[in-house]
Design a protein around this motif. Structure first.
Motif, PDB file in Angstrom:
ATOM      1  N   VAL A 248      12.037 -50.144  45.725  1.00 15.19           N
ATOM      2  CA  VAL A 248      11.390 -51.571  45.773  1.00 15.19           C
ATOM      3  C   VAL A 248      11.285 -52.006  47.123  1.00 15.19           C
ATOM      4  O   VAL A 248      10.100 -52.573  47.272  1.00 15.19           O
ATOM      5  CB  VAL A 248      12.622 -52.493  44.894  1.00 15.19           C
ATOM      6  N   HIS A 249      11.978 -51.887  47.999  1.00 17.07           N
ATOM      7  CA  HIS A 249      11.762 -52.443  49.522  1.00 17.07           C
ATOM      8  C   HIS A 249      10.661 -51.578  50.104  1.00 17.07           C
ATOM      9  O   HIS A 249       9.683 -52.215  50.343  1.00 17.07           O
ATOM     10  CB  HIS A 249      13.051 -52.222  50.465  1.00 17.07           C
ATOM     11  N   GLU A 250      10.731 -50.490  50.021  1.00 18.61           N
ATOM     12  CA  GLU A 250       9.843 -49.520  50.975  1.00 18.61           C
ATOM     13  C   GLU A 250       8.279 -49.511  49.929  1.00 18.61           C
ATOM     14  O   GLU A 250       7.138 -49.848  50.796  1.00 18.61           O
ATOM     15  CB  GLU A 250      10.077 -48.119  50.928  1.00 18.61           C
ATOM     16  N   GLY A 252       7.288 -52.472  48.516  1.00 18.53           N
ATOM     17  CA  GLY A 252       6.904 -53.553  48.729  1.00 18.53           C
ATOM     18  C   GLY A 252       6.156 -53.723  49.898  1.00 18.53           C
ATOM     19  O   GLY A 252       5.185 -54.417  50.246  1.00 18.53           O
ATOM     20  N   HIS A 253       6.402 -52.745  50.739  1.00 24.74           N
ATOM     21  CA  HIS A 253       5.658 -52.916  52.079  1.00 24.74           C
ATOM     22  C   HIS A 253       4.183 -52.334  52.109  1.00 24.74           C
ATOM     23  O   HIS A 253       3.301 -52.389  52.890  1.00 24.74           O
ATOM     24  CB  HIS A 253       6.501 -51.776  53.138  1.00 24.74           C
ATOM     25  N   GLU A 254       3.834 -51.673  50.725  1.00 25.81           N
ATOM     26  CA  GLU A 254       2.490 -51.129  50.620  1.00 25.81           C
ATOM     27  C   GLU A 254       1.666 -52.504  50.763  1.00 25.81           C
ATOM     28  O   GLU A 254       0.569 -52.582  51.082  1.00 25.81           O
ATOM     29  CB  GLU A 254       2.413 -50.160  49.133  1.00 25.81           C
ATOM     30  N   HIS A 271       6.036 -58.468  57.774  1.00 27.73           N
ATOM     31  CA  HIS A 271       6.295 -57.366  57.163  1.00 27.73           C
ATOM     32  C   HIS A 271       7.439 -57.445  56.212  1.00 27.73           C
ATOM     33  O   HIS A 271       7.789 -57.433  55.120  1.00 27.73           O
ATOM     34  CB  HIS A 271       6.515 -55.927  57.858  1.00 27.73           C
ATOM     35  N   GLU A 272       8.491 -57.867  56.913  1.00 27.98           N
ATOM     36  CA  GLU A 272      10.117 -57.752  56.536  1.00 27.98           C
ATOM     37  C   GLU A 272      10.547 -58.852  55.837  1.00 27.98           C
ATOM     38  O   GLU A 272      11.285 -58.813  54.742  1.00 27.98           O
ATOM     39  CB  GLU A 272      11.125 -57.405  57.649  1.00 27.98           C
ATOM     40  N   SER A 273       9.930 -60.339  56.230  1.00 28.61           N
ATOM     41  CA  SER A 273      10.296 -61.330  55.464  1.00 28.61           C
ATOM     42  C   SER A 273       9.936 -61.200  53.904  1.00 28.61           C
ATOM     43  O   SER A 273      10.563 -61.521  52.840  1.00 28.61           O
ATOM     44  CB  SER A 273       9.959 -62.607  55.857  1.00 28.61           C
ATOM     45  N   MET A 326      14.661 -61.328  60.446  1.00 26.83           N
ATOM     46  CA  MET A 326      13.404 -61.298  59.795  1.00 26.83           C
ATOM     47  C   MET A 326      13.632 -60.939  58.348  1.00 26.83           C
ATOM     48  O   MET A 326      12.473 -61.140  57.715  1.00 26.83           O
ATOM     49  CB  MET A 326      12.414 -60.746  60.798  1.00 26.83           C
ATOM     50  N   TYR A 327      14.599 -60.066  58.035  1.00 31.13           N
ATOM     51  CA  TYR A 327      14.660 -59.507  56.632  1.00 31.13           C
ATOM     52  C   TYR A 327      15.258 -60.630  55.830  1.00 31.13           C
ATOM     53  O   TYR A 327      14.603 -61.238  54.893  1.00 31.13           O
ATOM     54  CB  TYR A 327      15.479 -58.704  56.622  1.00 31.13           C
ATOM     55  N   TRP A 328      16.572 -61.098  55.889  1.00 28.65           N
ATOM     56  CA  TRP A 328      17.173 -62.035  54.802  1.00 28.65           C
ATOM     57  C   TRP A 328      17.060 -63.391  55.199  1.00 28.65           C
ATOM     58  O   TRP A 328      16.872 -64.314  54.281  1.00 28.65           O
ATOM     59  CB  TRP A 328      18.504 -61.503  54.847  1.00 28.65           C
TER      60      TRP A 328
HETATM   61 ZN   LIG Z   1      11.305 -52.743  55.513  1.00 28.31          ZN
END
Ligand SMILES: [Zn+2]
Length: 466
Positions: A248-250, A252-254, A271-273, A326-328
């Motif tokens: 799911v996460h990787e 999402g980066h597409e 990218h990360e948020s 920047m992620y969570w």
């Molecule tokens: Zn990431």
């Protein structure tokens, strides 16, 4: 790595080196002119000590002792192993061709689609892969190992999308069952973000000798066919175990990272948020809004408030060296903005427009903030609070007789963040400032006192003053 020579046509070009940067003096070029340059280089590529977090090549063996090789270089950048214009500001806009020679017992995989597989000699094979879309340099990655292929396809919003999974031969059966999640991911993300951005390059998962990375159209997969993040739920809510975090996460980066790329690594939050928020939206699409809210709230426990999400511009400053907020925190900022917007359809239109406007493009925080504000009406100070500030805002309130007083006891200057709160059973919108404000409370006052309950989807602290 060392450059041996640079050719433009038949002419050798002069070059000089300053630390890890080469300056090449080409012939005079006209604006818009398309030309080519050959760079010959050699060396022993650096090994990654802790992939995928540090950069370099990974030389491992699988459980049957076959060689298993790849690379990961997001942080150190691609020039650690091949010469390139190593900046997120620019991408090879017509794609990339990757040619790899391997012993004939092994398979070489790279981004995009396989153009050609041919025998070079009795015991050597050449694989040539081609990406036709623009691609981040750090996403250009080879994988070499004893692989088996699983072929599938998905009928998506832009037609038929080829799905190819390259897995270690002995994991094929496991992978066939586990990678069924890919279609669920595509279904959710195409709904929220629009078409998968690389239809002509296909979608691939490639089993990798490290945890995972968003390598465009050839995502590195190393979550060992477990649910969650290596079998753990990063949210503690239970909902993070309903799906494979790396898929799911990787993936999402597409959309956020590979199609939409930040010009400067300082804006890594773009990218990360959004990608962390894609986990919330995936959860919502398949398991409902309540589960999504709980997941989003759960991931707050990973926030450390140790530095701002945005780094320093123009000096290749990766803010992830200081914090992973920047992620969570970024995901929770987006969830907070969604509460302010208070219109899910508008919020989804914002995500769709973002993917249209910045499709296969580089952008920056200011452009993205402007787009979010355009659709949701959120005030620019909200981005200053969550991206440029370190702390989250704190609402302080106290009750005196029939009056409720409230203010920001902690916030960036001029924060305008309207909050929906339930006060004595009635929902009200408060727009706190740094000075105390008050509102009247109607109805019979209970003996236990008045309570203020903030919608928990706002990522805001609440404190009752004595
Ligand atoms: Zn990431």
């Amino acid at each position: 790595m060392v450059i041996d020579s640079v050719l433009m046509g038949n002419k050798r070009l002069d070059y000089s080196r300053e630390e890890n940067i080469y300056f090449i003096q080409p012939e005079k070029l006209e604006p818009g002119e398309i030309t080519s340059m050959k760079v010959y280089f050699h060396g022993s590529p650096r090994k990654a000590m802790n992939p995928p977090w540090d950069g370099g090549w990974i030389f491992k063996s699988d459980m049957q002792r076959n060689p298993w090789i790849s690379a990961a270089c997001q942080d150190i950048c691609a020039s650690c192993w091949f010469p390139c214009k190593d900046s997120q500001q620019d991408e090879p806009d017509s794609g990339t061709v990757i040619s790899i020679d391997v012993p004939d017992s092994l398979t070489a995989i790279a981004n995009g689609k396989l153009l050609q597989a041919s025998n070079l000699s009795d015991d050597c094979k050449r694989f040539i892969w081609e990406v036709r879309s623009p691609i981040n340099q750090y996403c250009i990655i080879p994988y070499i190992g004893k692989y088996s292929e699983i072929q599938d396809s998905y009928q998506g919003v832009s037609g038929k999308l080829d799905l190819n999974y390259w897995v270690l031969s002995y994991n094929k059966e496991k992978a066939e069952a586990h990678f069924g999640q890919v279609k669920k991911m595509l279904q959710a993300f195409e709904y929220w973000f629009g078409p998968y951005p690389f239809y002509r390059d296909g979608y691939k998962l490639v089993e990798a000798p490290h945890l995972g990375m968003e390598h465009q159209s050839a995502i590195a997969y190393g979550n060992e066919y477990t649910m969650g993040y290596r079998g753990k739920d990063l949210s503690g809510s239970g909902h993070g175990l309903l799906w494979d975090f790396i898929i799911v996460h990787e993936s999402g980066h597409e959309w956020f990272g590979n199609s939409i790329t930040s010009k400067d690594i300082a804006d890594l939050w773009i990218h990360e948020s959004f990608t962390s928020y894609s986990e919330v939206l995936f959860t919502e699409f398949h398991h409902g809004r309540k589960a999504a809210d709980e997941y989003c709230k759960g991931i707050r426990d990973n926030i450390d408030h140790s530095a701002a999400c945005i780094g320093e511009y123009g000096v290749n400053d990766n803010p992830a060296h200081r914090t992973s907020d920047m992620y969570w925190k970024g995901a929770n900022m987006l969830h907070t903005i969604r509460q302010i917007c208070d219109n899910d359809e508008k919020f989804r239109m914002m995500l769709l427009e973002m993917n249209r406007r910045f499709f296969h493009r580089q952008t920056d925080s200011k452009e993205v903030e402007a787009l979010i504000s355009e659709f949701t009406g959120v005030h620019p100070s909200v981005f200053n609070q969550y991206l440029r500030g370190i702390e989250i805002p704190e609402l302080e309130y106290r009750v005196k007789g029939r009056k409720l007083f409230y203010r920001w006891s902690r916030s960036v200057q001029g924060l305008q963040l309207p909050l929906k709160a339930t006060i004595h059973g009635k929902t009200r919108t408060l727009l706190p400032g740094s000075q105390w404000q008050s509102c009247k409370i109607r109805g019979k006052l209970p003996s236990e006192g008045i309570s203020l309950i903030l919608n928990p989807n706002y990522y805001v602290d609440v404190k009752k003053a004595d």
